[in-house]
Scaffold this active site. Structure first.
Site, PDB file in Angstrom:
ATOM      1  N   ALA A 154      66.709 -62.527  44.877  1.00 56.03           N
ATOM      2  CA  ALA A 154      65.747 -61.835  45.732  1.00 56.03           C
ATOM      3  C   ALA A 154      65.742 -60.321  45.571  1.00 56.03           C
ATOM      4  O   ALA A 154      65.127 -59.632  46.370  1.00 56.03           O
ATOM      5  CB  ALA A 154      65.999 -62.196  47.196  1.00 56.03           C
ATOM      6  N   ASN A 155      66.398 -59.800  44.563  1.00 58.42           N
ATOM      7  CA  ASN A 155      66.423 -58.343  44.418  1.00 58.42           C
ATOM      8  C   ASN A 155      65.260 -57.816  43.588  1.00 58.42           C
ATOM      9  O   ASN A 155      65.033 -56.610  43.512  1.00 58.42           O
ATOM     10  CB  ASN A 155      67.748 -57.886  43.789  1.00 58.42           C
ATOM     11  N   THR A 156      64.497 -58.714  42.962  1.00 58.03           N
ATOM     12  CA  THR A 156      63.386 -58.276  42.128  1.00 58.03           C
ATOM     13  C   THR A 156      62.351 -59.381  42.022  1.00 58.03           C
ATOM     14  O   THR A 156      62.606 -60.538  42.374  1.00 58.03           O
ATOM     15  CB  THR A 156      63.891 -57.895  40.709  1.00 58.03           C
ATOM     16  N   SER A 163      58.019 -74.311  37.311  1.00 64.11           N
ATOM     17  CA  SER A 163      57.175 -73.516  36.409  1.00 64.11           C
ATOM     18  C   SER A 163      56.180 -74.435  35.702  1.00 64.11           C
ATOM     19  O   SER A 163      56.456 -75.633  35.518  1.00 64.11           O
ATOM     20  CB  SER A 163      58.051 -72.819  35.360  1.00 64.11           C
ATOM     21  N   TYR A 198      64.143 -74.297  28.453  1.00 59.26           N
ATOM     22  CA  TYR A 198      63.543 -73.807  29.692  1.00 59.26           C
ATOM     23  C   TYR A 198      62.726 -74.923  30.345  1.00 59.26           C
ATOM     24  O   TYR A 198      62.834 -75.161  31.558  1.00 59.26           O
ATOM     25  CB  TYR A 198      62.654 -72.601  29.411  1.00 59.26           C
TER      26      TYR A 198
END
Length: 315
Positions: free
Chosen positions: A23-25, A146, A172
């Site tokens: 949650a920092n970016t 995604s 991925y």
């Protein structure tokens, strides 16, 4: 409710506790920020505490930081223990953090980096925190997948860690497919409890730091095309926020952008790949994930059912 769902649709979150990973970016930051602005007590669960503190300082409301490195099961256990010591409930667990297209490398526990971080780390964290959620009516586990889950869509049980063959995009895709299968199997197990639901979301194509590991040959074209193809992190976070807060959301649903090919636009109910709904594979992945992480959930396997395709479709 308007088809153009925005943060203005988020109801008052006062009294609710939300834990948001990564949650920092980017998407996680926008998700946490919107929840805090609506009154939730938000915990930023991040690998870099200093960056987490800087992010928290830019938000309004009750925002704190918890160290969490999803590439280390020891860190996941330590973080879960710390959260359990300071919280008596969790209303929202948002499994947002992730890595994308990393070169071949392993986590601290020897897992392939993308599968280990995106799926196994969140699987373990959820299992270790779930009993703080089960007593809370209306609580939700939201896991971010995604559009990439469709890339060579399969769980390669014969080579989960990419030891024999490794491709960045395929690894991925496997990790993001695992996110969905985890959500659907978790919801099946939660259904008998009637308090907590599991929901998935995806951001479409968003301009974030996640693509920094894209092959060099793609970076320049992607940077030039981004303004045309991608949406802002604030828009990309909307499907997660809708999955987390919309009262109409049902367990096992999947939210993404409503535009063409789900690349951008306001969030709506979408469907995932046919492979993601394969019940036997979901249950096998769950068993393998328990074995690899050593984490057992306080919810048992439910009877087989047609869920979740009955909850799919478009809003």
């Amino acid at each position: 409710m308007s088809e153009k769902w925005t943060t203005a649709n988020i109801r008052d979150q006062r009294g609710r506790v939300a834990v948001v990973t990564g949650a920092n970016t980017g998407l996680g930051y926008e998700t946490a920020k919107a929840l805090a602005e609506r009154g939730a007590s938000v915990v930023l669960a991040v690998r870099n505490v200093e960056k987490g503190e800087q992010a928290a300082a830019r938000m309004t409301g009750d925002v704190t930081v918890q160290a969490l490195d999803l590439t280390s099961l020891d860190s996941v256990r330590t973080a879960a223990a710390a959260l359990r010591s300071r919280l008596d409930r969790i209303d929202l667990l948002i499994n947002n953090a992730g890595v994308m297209y990393t070169p071949k490398q392993s986590t601290h526990d020897g897992f392939e980096m993308q599968f280990g971080t995106n799926h196994l780390g969140h699987f373990a964290l959820t299992g270790l925190l779930l009993d703080l959620m089960l007593p809370v009516l209306g609580s939700r586990v939201v896991t971010v997948s995604s559009v990439g889950h469709r890339i060579r869509a399969a769980i390669h049980f014969d080579d989960l860690q990419g030891e024999r063959s490794y491709g960045r995009a395929a690894a991925y895709g496997q990790s993001k497919l695992a996110n969905l299968m985890f959500t659907y199997e978790l919801q099946r197990r939660l259904a008998t409890h009637g308090t907590t639901i599991a929901v998935a979301a995806h951001p479409g194509i968003s301009s974030t730091e996640l693509s920094r590991n894209s092959p060099a040959a793609l970076r320049l074209p992607l940077s030039r095309l981004a303004p045309l193809l991608a949406q802002t992190p604030a828009m990309g976070a909307l499907p997660t926020l809708r999955a987390a807060t919309d009262p109409a959301v049902l367990g096992g649903q999947y939210y993404g952008p409503g535009g063409r090919n789900e690349a951008k636009g306001h969030p709506r109910l979408v469907t995932s790949s046919p492979e993601s709904y394969e019940l036997a594979v979901q249950q096998r992945l769950w068993a393998v994930s328990e074995d690899l992480t050593g984490v057992k959930f306080p919810v048992v396997q439910a009877e087989q059912s047609s869920f979740p395709p009955d909850h799919g479709g478009h809003a």
